[in-house]
Design a protein around this motif. Structure first.
Motif, short mmCIF file in Angstrom:
data_model
loop_
_atom_site.label_atom_id
_atom_site.label_comp_id
_atom_site.label_asym_id
_atom_site.label_seq_id
_atom_site.Cartn_x
_atom_site.Cartn_y
_atom_site.Cartn_z
N ILE A 283 -35.86 9.21 18.88
CA ILE A 283 -36.54 10.51 18.96
C ILE A 283 -36.51 11.00 20.40
O ILE A 283 -36.22 12.17 20.67
N ARG A 284 -36.77 10.11 21.36
CA ARG A 284 -36.75 10.51 22.77
C ARG A 284 -35.37 11.00 23.18
O ARG A 284 -35.24 11.92 23.97
N LYS A 285 -34.32 10.38 22.64
CA LYS A 285 -32.95 10.77 22.98
C LYS A 285 -32.48 12.00 22.20
O LYS A 285 -31.42 12.54 22.47
N GLY A 286 -33.24 12.44 21.20
CA GLY A 286 -32.86 13.61 20.41
C GLY A 286 -31.87 13.29 19.30
O GLY A 286 -31.21 14.18 18.79
N GLN A 287 -31.75 12.01 18.93
CA GLN A 287 -30.81 11.60 17.88
C GLN A 287 -31.54 11.59 16.54
O GLN A 287 -31.90 10.54 16.02
N LEU A 288 -31.76 12.77 15.99
CA LEU A 288 -32.53 12.92 14.75
C LEU A 288 -31.66 13.52 13.65
O LEU A 288 -30.68 14.20 13.92
N ASN A 289 -32.05 13.25 12.40
CA ASN A 289 -31.38 13.90 11.28
C ASN A 289 -31.73 15.38 11.30
O ASN A 289 -32.87 15.76 11.54
N LYS A 290 -30.73 16.20 11.03
CA LYS A 290 -30.94 17.64 11.05
C LYS A 290 -30.71 18.28 9.70
O LYS A 290 -30.98 19.45 9.50
N ARG A 291 -30.19 17.49 8.76
CA ARG A 291 -29.90 18.01 7.42
C ARG A 291 -30.57 17.15 6.36
O ARG A 291 -30.80 15.96 6.57
N CYS A 292 -30.79 17.76 5.20
CA CYS A 292 -31.39 17.04 4.07
C CYS A 292 -30.35 16.07 3.48
O CYS A 292 -29.18 16.07 3.85
N GLU A 293 -30.78 15.26 2.50
CA GLU A 293 -29.91 14.26 1.89
C GLU A 293 -28.73 14.93 1.16
O GLU A 293 -27.64 14.38 1.09
N LEU A 294 -28.94 16.12 0.65
CA LEU A 294 -27.90 16.83 -0.08
C LEU A 294 -26.76 17.29 0.85
O LEU A 294 -25.59 17.25 0.48
N THR B 96 -26.94 26.27 6.66
CA THR B 96 -27.26 27.68 6.42
C THR B 96 -27.50 27.92 4.93
O THR B 96 -26.74 27.45 4.09
N GLY B 97 -28.56 28.62 4.63
CA GLY B 97 -28.89 28.93 3.25
C GLY B 97 -29.77 27.89 2.57
O GLY B 97 -30.35 28.15 1.53
N CYS B 98 -29.88 26.70 3.13
CA CYS B 98 -30.70 25.63 2.54
C CYS B 98 -32.06 25.64 3.23
O CYS B 98 -32.15 25.52 4.44
N GLU B 99 -33.10 25.80 2.46
CA GLU B 99 -34.46 25.85 3.02
C GLU B 99 -35.26 24.61 2.64
O GLU B 99 -36.48 24.62 2.72
#
Length: 127
Positions: free
Chosen positions: A60-71, A45-48
């Motif tokens: 990708i098919r399983k939905g196991q993806l990164n959701k946040r940036c490196e920070l 929240t707050g990070c764009e």
């Protein structure tokens, strides 16, 4: 249509992603794996910030993806998921009443009798 074509937009668990392209990768035991480059907006929240990441096709098919940036990367801590609104069911068909079922049964019997007479047979209701 190829699911992993560059420029394709897709959603996984409510988060939008865009595929940027592919990258060839050989594992330590010599197997070839095609990695997919994708980008998304950080889920914190707050990070764009827009971040880019690599993943295999199966992840990708399983939905196991990164959701946040490196920070803000936080493995094991789930991102709050917006609840998907359930679609309203379409109008249900009403069950036919007993009278309607009886009427339909009589109508079928009459139709069978008419066909029997046309075939010069004796109607079944006369047996």
């Amino acid at each position: 249509m190829n699911r992993f074509t560059p420029g394709r937009l897709f959603k996984s668990r409510g988060r939008p992603y865009q595929i940027l392209g592919t990258k060839d990768h050989w594992t330590r035991d010599g197997r070839y794996v095609e990695m997919i480059r994708y980008q998304s907006v950080c889920a914190e929240t707050g990070c764009e910030r827009t971040f880019r990441a690599l993943s295999t096709k199966s992840r990708i098919r399983k939905g196991q993806l990164n959701k946040r940036c490196e920070l803000h990367h936080a493995p094991g801590i789930p991102v709050p998921i917006k609840k998907v609104r359930k679609k309203r069911p379409k109008a249900r068909l009403k069950k036919p009443t007993a009278a309607a079922l009886l009427r339909a049964r009589r109508e079928r019997a009459v139709q069978r009798a008419i066909l029997a007479v046309q075939r010069v047979q004796r109607p079944s209701y006369l047996d």
